[in-house]
Design an enzyme around this catalytic site. Structure first.
Site, short mmCIF file in Angstrom:
data_model
loop_
_atom_site.label_atom_id
_atom_site.label_comp_id
_atom_site.label_asym_id
_atom_site.label_seq_id
_atom_site.Cartn_x
_atom_site.Cartn_y
_atom_site.Cartn_z
N ASP A 131 15.40 -16.66 -3.93
CA ASP A 131 15.53 -16.24 -3.92
C ASP A 131 16.06 -15.09 -3.73
O ASP A 131 15.71 -14.36 -4.17
CB ASP A 131 16.50 -16.43 -5.20
CG ASP A 131 17.82 -15.82 -5.39
OD1 ASP A 131 18.02 -14.97 -5.05
OD2 ASP A 131 16.68 -14.78 -7.33
N CYS A 185 37.99 -26.53 -9.69
CA CYS A 185 38.43 -25.49 -9.89
C CYS A 185 39.92 -25.57 -11.30
O CYS A 185 40.68 -25.21 -11.88
CB CYS A 185 38.06 -23.99 -9.76
SG CYS A 185 36.30 -23.24 -9.76
N CYS A 188 42.41 -23.72 -13.23
CA CYS A 188 41.51 -22.46 -14.21
C CYS A 188 41.68 -21.67 -14.22
O CYS A 188 41.06 -21.59 -13.05
CB CYS A 188 40.53 -23.89 -14.39
SG CYS A 188 39.80 -23.12 -16.01
N CYS A 191 36.87 -17.69 -16.42
CA CYS A 191 35.68 -17.76 -15.97
C CYS A 191 36.17 -16.09 -15.66
O CYS A 191 35.93 -14.84 -15.92
CB CYS A 191 35.38 -18.23 -14.63
SG CYS A 191 36.07 -18.46 -13.18
N CYS A 195 35.55 -12.17 -18.69
CA CYS A 195 35.13 -11.39 -18.07
C CYS A 195 34.78 -10.25 -18.45
O CYS A 195 36.31 -9.60 -18.57
CB CYS A 195 34.44 -11.20 -16.45
SG CYS A 195 33.70 -10.04 -16.07
N CYS A 211 29.01 -6.33 -12.80
CA CYS A 211 29.15 -7.78 -13.18
C CYS A 211 27.93 -6.84 -14.24
O CYS A 211 26.64 -5.69 -13.92
CB CYS A 211 28.33 -8.64 -12.25
SG CYS A 211 27.56 -10.26 -13.13
N CYS A 238 23.72 -12.33 -17.55
CA CYS A 238 25.20 -12.83 -18.51
C CYS A 238 25.33 -13.84 -17.78
O CYS A 238 24.94 -14.12 -16.55
CB CYS A 238 25.87 -11.83 -18.13
SG CYS A 238 27.17 -11.84 -18.82
N CYS A 241 31.07 -16.22 -17.94
CA CYS A 241 31.13 -17.39 -16.65
C CYS A 241 31.33 -18.52 -16.54
O CYS A 241 31.29 -19.51 -16.27
CB CYS A 241 31.54 -16.10 -15.40
SG CYS A 241 29.71 -16.27 -14.18
N CYS A 245 33.04 -21.92 -18.68
CA CYS A 245 33.22 -23.38 -17.20
C CYS A 245 33.42 -24.57 -17.90
O CYS A 245 32.46 -24.54 -18.35
CB CYS A 245 32.48 -22.95 -16.33
SG CYS A 245 33.55 -23.88 -15.21
#
Length: 307
Positions: A131, A185, A188, A191, A195, A211, A238, A241, A245
């Site tokens: 990352d 998914c 659905c 998420c 938000c 975000c 945060c 989301c 799920c």
């Protein structure tokens, strides 16, 4: 067993021994499908003040520019879902930041894995990424069958959910390649609906500049008045989301002692956070990813939430 198959199994077995949740491998090649998506996302300024996202466009799409003659991208997942969460009446911190900064924890494991590969297989050149380099982690993990990218743009895995870190080792060794899995998914929209800042502008498209994580971590200026009352008491990051799920019903707590939080982090009340001193900040977040926002940044977030 042929050498390629043998090397692949060796690497996956060692990854498991090091505590990784799973390991998948894909061919190191240009990400043709991602190029127009990334360009469109950047052109729409969905990265906000994260100007580093504009850098090294070609390297983000082509691993051979990061590691010359690379043949394989070894993707790894490491669980961070905590056994206990913060006092629900308090200001909140994203679960990934509860314990020791993941960059240090994972970098150490990747170093072990790369050394193991070189000792067991021979002269293999490669680099480890956590990352902090122009690598599209989620895309590589999805290509190597570790999950699918959900509507919230996080990687999702059946029976596991999404509370894990993604890392890679890119190496100049040919291995057996895994295949992507299908999207689960379905219809659905949990998420998207949950938000508070409408950051998920379309299924699978997140406007990073809207975000809550962006506002509380990346944004260096003052908070915009347009998000007043919309940050849902998040003072760093945060998880909304991910929390909503359905696949995260299967999340199980991690087994990495370094990810265990300072007990004070879990128990503090809003009032105690509002009165936090520089010394207490250093004590609680000594080795935490929260240090990225600095004491002044956390205080700015808290003051914005309470005002």
């Amino acid at each position: 067993m042929n050498p390629i198959s043998n090397y692949t199994q060796l690497i996956k077995s060692e990854a498991k021994r090091l505590g990784f949740l799973s390991c998948g491998i894909s061919k190191a090649e240009f990400l043709e499908e991602e190029a127009p998506r990334l360009e469109k996302w950047l052109n729409k300024n969905m990265h906000g003040e994260m100007s580093y996202m504009e850098n090294h466009f070609d390297k983000r799409l082509d691993p051979t520019l990061l590691v010359p003659d690379s043949k394989s991208v070894v993707s790894l997942l490491l669980n961070y879902f905590p056994a206990e969460i913060q006092n629900e009446e308090s200001y909140k911190i994203s679960k990934y930041a509860y314990g020791t900064d993941y960059h240090f924890v994972i970098k150490d494991k990747l170093k072990h894995l790369l050394n193991f590969i070189q000792e067991e297989i021979g002269e293999v050149h490669g680099r480890a990424f956590v990352d902090s380099a122009p690598v599209l982690d989620k895309v590589w993990a999805a290509k190597s069958g570790l999950g699918w990218i959900g509507k919230h743009s996080n990687l999702l895995t059946k029976q596991v959910g999404s509370f894990y870190f993604i890392a890679e080792i890119i190496i100049d060794l040919e291995l057996e390649y895994d295949t992507p899995i299908t999207d689960h998914c379905g219809s659905c929209t949990a998420c998207i609906d949950a938000c508070p800042t409408d950051a998920i502008v379309d299924p699978y498209v997140v406007d990073g500049s809207k975000c809550i994580s962006y506002f509380t971590i990346e944004l260096k200026n003052e908070m915009p008045s347009s998000v007043k009352g919309k940050l849902d008491d998040w003072m760093f990051g945060c998880d909304i989301c991910q929390d909503v799920c359905p696949w995260n019903r299967f999340s199980q707590s991690h087994k990495e002692p370094l990810f265990n939080p300072n007990p004070e982090l879990l128990s503090k009340s809003k009032k105690e956070w509002e009165e936090i001193t520089q010394e207490v900040f250093q004590e609680i977040f000594q080795k935490s990813a929260v240090k990225r926002t600095k004491y002044s940044g956390l205080l700015r977030n808290i003051n914005f939430l309470k005002s």
